[in-house]
Scaffold this motif. Structure first.
Motif, short mmCIF file in Angstrom:
data_model
loop_
_atom_site.label_atom_id
_atom_site.label_comp_id
_atom_site.label_asym_id
_atom_site.label_seq_id
_atom_site.Cartn_x
_atom_site.Cartn_y
_atom_site.Cartn_z
N MET A 225 -3.64 25.18 -21.79
CA MET A 225 -4.78 26.04 -22.14
C MET A 225 -6.10 25.27 -22.16
SD MET A 225 -3.56 29.10 -22.58
CE MET A 225 -2.04 30.02 -22.96
N THR A 226 -6.29 24.33 -21.24
CA THR A 226 -7.53 23.56 -21.24
C THR A 226 -8.73 24.43 -20.85
OG1 THR A 226 -7.03 22.79 -19.00
CG2 THR A 226 -6.42 21.35 -20.82
N TRP A 227 -8.55 25.38 -19.96
CA TRP A 227 -9.64 26.29 -19.62
C TRP A 227 -9.97 27.19 -20.81
CZ3 TRP A 227 -12.56 27.30 -15.11
CH2 TRP A 227 -13.31 28.50 -15.14
N GLN A 228 -8.93 27.72 -21.45
CA GLN A 228 -9.12 28.70 -22.52
C GLN A 228 -9.68 28.09 -23.80
OE1 GLN A 228 -6.49 28.36 -20.53
NE2 GLN A 228 -5.46 30.29 -20.09
N THR A 229 -9.56 26.77 -23.97
CA THR A 229 -10.00 26.14 -25.22
C THR A 229 -11.23 25.25 -25.04
OG1 THR A 229 -8.47 24.29 -24.87
CG2 THR A 229 -7.67 26.14 -26.20
N CYS A 230 -11.91 25.35 -23.89
CA CYS A 230 -12.98 24.40 -23.60
C CYS A 230 -14.30 24.73 -24.29
CB CYS A 230 -13.20 24.30 -22.09
SG CYS A 230 -13.84 25.81 -21.33
N GLU A 231 -14.44 25.91 -24.89
CA GLU A 231 -15.73 26.27 -25.47
C GLU A 231 -15.66 26.44 -26.99
OE1 GLU A 231 -17.55 29.54 -23.49
OE2 GLU A 231 -17.55 28.57 -21.53
N THR A 232 -15.17 27.57 -27.45
CA THR A 232 -15.28 27.89 -28.89
C THR A 232 -13.97 27.77 -29.67
OG1 THR A 232 -14.91 30.25 -28.43
CG2 THR A 232 -17.20 29.47 -28.43
N ALA A 233 -12.87 27.54 -28.99
CA ALA A 233 -11.59 27.47 -29.71
C ALA A 233 -11.55 26.27 -30.65
CB ALA A 233 -10.44 27.37 -28.72
N GLN A 234 -11.00 26.48 -31.84
CA GLN A 234 -10.81 25.40 -32.80
C GLN A 234 -9.45 24.76 -32.56
OE1 GLN A 234 -11.56 26.66 -36.82
NE2 GLN A 234 -13.41 27.80 -36.28
N ILE A 235 -9.43 23.46 -32.36
CA ILE A 235 -8.19 22.74 -32.07
C ILE A 235 -7.73 22.02 -33.33
CG2 ILE A 235 -7.09 20.99 -30.65
CD1 ILE A 235 -9.13 21.64 -28.47
N GLN A 236 -6.50 22.29 -33.73
CA GLN A 236 -5.95 21.73 -34.97
C GLN A 236 -4.66 20.97 -34.66
OE1 GLN A 236 -7.17 22.08 -38.09
NE2 GLN A 236 -8.70 23.72 -37.89
N PHE A 237 -4.48 19.83 -35.34
CA PHE A 237 -3.28 19.02 -35.16
C PHE A 237 -2.54 18.92 -36.48
CE2 PHE A 237 -6.31 17.48 -31.97
CZ PHE A 237 -5.57 17.67 -30.81
N SER A 238 -1.24 19.18 -36.44
CA SER A 238 -0.40 19.08 -37.64
C SER A 238 0.60 17.95 -37.44
CB SER A 238 0.35 20.39 -37.87
OG SER A 238 1.35 20.25 -38.87
N SER A 239 0.85 17.19 -38.49
CA SER A 239 1.80 16.09 -38.41
C SER A 239 3.26 16.56 -38.47
CB SER A 239 1.54 15.10 -39.55
OG SER A 239 1.70 15.74 -40.81
N ARG A 240 3.47 17.81 -38.81
CA ARG A 240 4.83 18.35 -38.91
C ARG A 240 5.48 18.47 -37.54
NH1 ARG A 240 7.26 18.94 -44.04
NH2 ARG A 240 5.75 19.83 -45.49
N TYR A 241 6.78 18.19 -37.47
CA TYR A 241 7.53 18.55 -36.27
C TYR A 241 7.63 20.07 -36.25
CZ TYR A 241 8.98 13.63 -36.01
OH TYR A 241 8.99 12.26 -35.93
N TRP A 242 7.64 20.64 -35.05
CA TRP A 242 7.62 22.10 -34.95
C TRP A 242 8.72 22.79 -35.76
CZ3 TRP A 242 4.71 26.08 -34.31
CH2 TRP A 242 5.27 27.32 -34.02
N PRO A 243 9.97 22.35 -35.73
CA PRO A 243 11.00 23.05 -36.52
C PRO A 243 10.71 23.07 -38.02
CG PRO A 243 12.04 21.69 -34.86
CD PRO A 243 10.58 21.30 -34.88
N ASP A 244 9.89 22.13 -38.51
CA ASP A 244 9.55 22.07 -39.93
C ASP A 244 8.26 22.84 -40.25
OD1 ASP A 244 11.67 20.49 -40.84
OD2 ASP A 244 10.66 18.64 -40.24
N PHE A 245 7.55 23.29 -39.23
CA PHE A 245 6.25 23.92 -39.44
C PHE A 245 6.44 25.29 -40.10
CE2 PHE A 245 2.51 26.38 -38.11
CZ PHE A 245 1.48 25.48 -38.36
N GLY A 246 5.66 25.53 -41.16
CA GLY A 246 5.81 26.79 -41.89
C GLY A 246 4.49 27.29 -42.44
#
Length: 266
Positions: A225-246
């Motif tokens: 999604m580099t095209w879709q997130t190049c302007e106003t999208a907020q990019i967030q990073f979580s340290s959780r592994y996906w199966p633990d994400f809640g």
């Protein structure tokens, strides 16, 4: 017998209280601005499996269960569209055993949806598969097409499953389609809007991405999604592994989004 009864009772109380707290929290969050489109890079399934001393396929299977819970949370909040990075084109370079396990898991989950998926039906979610469908095994492609067909009349929300997907491929395809349309219409110029209209998420009518979340602590987009997130999208990073994400990992992301919306100039 009495200790077991007490233990079961405490578990029931904890579940009920926890659910009530979650319901109240979702209601509070829903009172603020809610993103229309949230995208997820569901990273960390393999590392989760290794940490749990399980085979990789079990990590991916748990990841699908997490997707169901996260999708449910998004729907309860009123998020209009959810996109997930289910399989990258470059993932075909992984071991044949892992690729086969992932394709089999995807086929089984799609078959479940085709039979009757309470979550998609309950929230009126239409399923789209985005990416290089021609690269999918015939049995998986058949499951994809059936799942799309079964949910085609759902019009309240959208789930985009990106598989096999890569942003560079998405952009090249959009440019090619734009050029073909320009030739047909005898146009001499291709604009950014022309390309944007041919990007995969635009073709299926998805709104612009408001938040992109990547789990596992890795801080890169990995051609998603580099095209879709190049302007106003907020990019967030979580340290959780996906199966633990809640929910408790998602709440700070949503609060940060709301704070930025409230503080932005009108």
């Amino acid at each position: 017998m009495l200790p077991a009864l007490i233990s079961n009772s405490l578990d029931w109380i904890h579940t009920r209280v926890s659910q009530k707290v979650q319901d109240a929290l979702l209601a509070i969050l829903s009172a603020g601005p809610i993103p229309r489109h949230v995208a997820f890079i569901m990273d960390g399934n393999r590392r989760y499996a290794r940490r749990q001393h399980r085979v990789v396929a079990e990590g991916h299977a748990q990841g699908f269960e997490t997707l169901s819970q996260v999708l449910k949370t998004c729907m309860r909040l009123g998020v209009r569209c959810v996109s997930v990075y289910a399989f990258a084109i470059e993932n075909f370079n992984r071991s044949p055993a892992e690729v086969e396990a992932l394709m089999s898991l995807a086929e089984n989950k799609l078959i479940e949806i085709s039979k009757h998926d309470a979550l998609l039906d309950r929230y009126g979610i239409r399923l789209n598969a985005l990416g290089r469908r021609d690269m999918l095994p015939p049995n998986v492609l058949a499951a994809v097409e059936k799942a799309e067909s079964m949910t085609r009349k759902n019009n309240k929300a959208v789930l985009n499953i990106c598989m096999p997907f890569a942003s560079h491929d998405d952009i090249v395809s959009a440019v090619q389609t734009s050029a073909e349309k320009a030739i047909e219409n005898h146009d001499s110029v291709i604009t950014e809007d022309d390309v944007d209209a041919c990007i995969s998420t635009s073709v299926v009518g998805s709104p612009p991405i408001d938040i992109l979340v990547r789990t596992s602590g890795v801080k890169r987009l990995s051609d998603y999604m580099t095209w879709q997130t190049c302007e106003t999208a907020q990019i967030q990073f979580s340290s959780r592994y996906w199966p633990d994400f809640g929910l408790w990992d998602f709440v700070p992301i949503l609060l940060d989004y709301q704070q930025k919306i409230w503080s932005s100039p009108a």
